[in-house]
Design a protein around this motif. Sequence first.
Motif, PDB file in Angstrom:
ATOM      1  N   GLY A  46      66.583   4.505 -10.827  1.00  0.00           N
ATOM      2  CA  GLY A  46      66.950   5.139 -12.087  1.00  0.00           C
ATOM      3  C   GLY A  46      66.241   6.473 -12.292  1.00  0.00           C
ATOM      4  N   ALA A  47      66.632   7.196 -13.310  1.00  0.00           N
ATOM      5  CA  ALA A  47      66.171   8.560 -13.532  1.00  0.00           C
ATOM      6  C   ALA A  47      64.657   8.685 -13.724  1.00  0.00           C
ATOM      7  N   ALA A  48      63.988   7.633 -14.174  1.00  0.00           N
ATOM      8  CA  ALA A  48      62.534   7.690 -14.391  1.00  0.00           C
ATOM      9  C   ALA A  48      61.743   7.118 -13.217  1.00  0.00           C
ATOM     10  N   GLN A  49      62.369   6.993 -12.052  1.00  0.00           N
ATOM     11  CA  GLN A  49      61.705   6.390 -10.895  1.00  0.00           C
ATOM     12  C   GLN A  49      60.364   7.040 -10.586  1.00  0.00           C
ATOM     13  N   ALA A  50      60.282   8.356 -10.631  1.00  0.00           N
ATOM     14  CA  ALA A  50      59.035   9.048 -10.288  1.00  0.00           C
ATOM     15  C   ALA A  50      57.898   8.687 -11.239  1.00  0.00           C
ATOM     16  N   LYS A  51      58.217   8.313 -12.467  1.00  0.00           N
ATOM     17  CA  LYS A  51      57.198   7.915 -13.442  1.00  0.00           C
ATOM     18  C   LYS A  51      56.572   6.566 -13.071  1.00  0.00           C
ATOM     19  N   TYR A  52      57.347   5.704 -12.407  1.00  0.00           N
ATOM     20  CA  TYR A  52      56.905   4.350 -12.102  1.00  0.00           C
ATOM     21  C   TYR A  52      56.455   4.156 -10.656  1.00  0.00           C
ATOM     22  N   PRO A  54      54.603   6.068  -7.582  1.00  0.00           N
ATOM     23  CA  PRO A  54      53.889   7.264  -7.146  1.00  0.00           C
ATOM     24  C   PRO A  54      54.406   7.820  -5.817  1.00  0.00           C
ATOM     25  N   ALA A  55      55.046   7.001  -4.999  1.00  0.00           N
ATOM     26  CA  ALA A  55      55.562   7.460  -3.710  1.00  0.00           C
ATOM     27  C   ALA A  55      56.950   8.097  -3.826  1.00  0.00           C
ATOM     28  N   ALA A  56      57.574   7.980  -4.982  1.00  0.00           N
ATOM     29  CA  ALA A  56      58.927   8.525  -5.169  1.00  0.00           C
ATOM     30  C   ALA A  56      58.873  10.049  -5.233  1.00  0.00           C
ATOM     31  N   PRO A  57      59.931  10.712  -4.773  1.00  0.00           N
ATOM     32  CA  PRO A  57      59.970  12.184  -4.879  1.00  0.00           C
ATOM     33  C   PRO A  57      59.876  12.612  -6.338  1.00  0.00           C
ATOM     34  N   LYS A  58      59.191  13.700  -6.589  1.00  0.00           N
ATOM     35  CA  LYS A  58      59.017  14.185  -7.962  1.00  0.00           C
ATOM     36  C   LYS A  58      60.160  15.096  -8.396  1.00  0.00           C
ATOM     37  N   THR A  59      61.106  15.319  -7.513  1.00  0.00           N
ATOM     38  CA  THR A  59      62.265  16.135  -7.858  1.00  0.00           C
ATOM     39  C   THR A  59      63.366  15.254  -8.439  1.00  0.00           C
ATOM     40  N   THR A  60      64.317  15.849  -9.097  1.00  0.00           N
ATOM     41  CA  THR A  60      65.417  15.110  -9.704  1.00  0.00           C
ATOM     42  C   THR A  60      66.306  14.523  -8.618  1.00  0.00           C
ATOM     43  N   LYS A  61      66.439  13.206  -8.601  1.00  0.00           N
ATOM     44  CA  LYS A  61      67.277  12.523  -7.625  1.00  0.00           C
ATOM     45  C   LYS A  61      68.278  11.621  -8.351  1.00  0.00           C
ATOM     46  N   TYR A  62      68.898  12.151  -9.371  1.00  0.00           N
ATOM     47  CA  TYR A  62      69.895  11.397 -10.115  1.00  0.00           C
ATOM     48  C   TYR A  62      70.897  12.386 -10.674  1.00  0.00           C
ATOM     49  N   SER A  63      71.998  11.883 -11.167  1.00  0.00           N
ATOM     50  CA  SER A  63      72.973  12.750 -11.808  1.00  0.00           C
ATOM     51  C   SER A  63      73.307  12.195 -13.183  1.00  0.00           C
TER      52      SER A  63
END
Length: 66
Positions: A46-52, A54-63
């Motif tokens: 989901g759109a808040a993945q980077a918040k939850y 730490p290994a997720a990309p910090k760039t937008t990966k959703y539409s």
Amino acid sequence: MHHDAKRRSDDRAEAFKACKAHWGTGYSRGGKLECDEYPFAATYQGAAQAKYDPAAPKTTKYSARR
């Protein structure tokens, strides 16, 4: 898929920010249109993945679309 209500809410809030950024604060045209996100709020990506995650990309990966 996750069942965390707070994370789902955060996912939706991130998507709403994208809708407002692209179409302005009146993007829903008085409630006639909705802001929809993909991947969906109930998924791990989901759109808040980077918040939850730490290994997720910090760039937008959703539409988001209306």
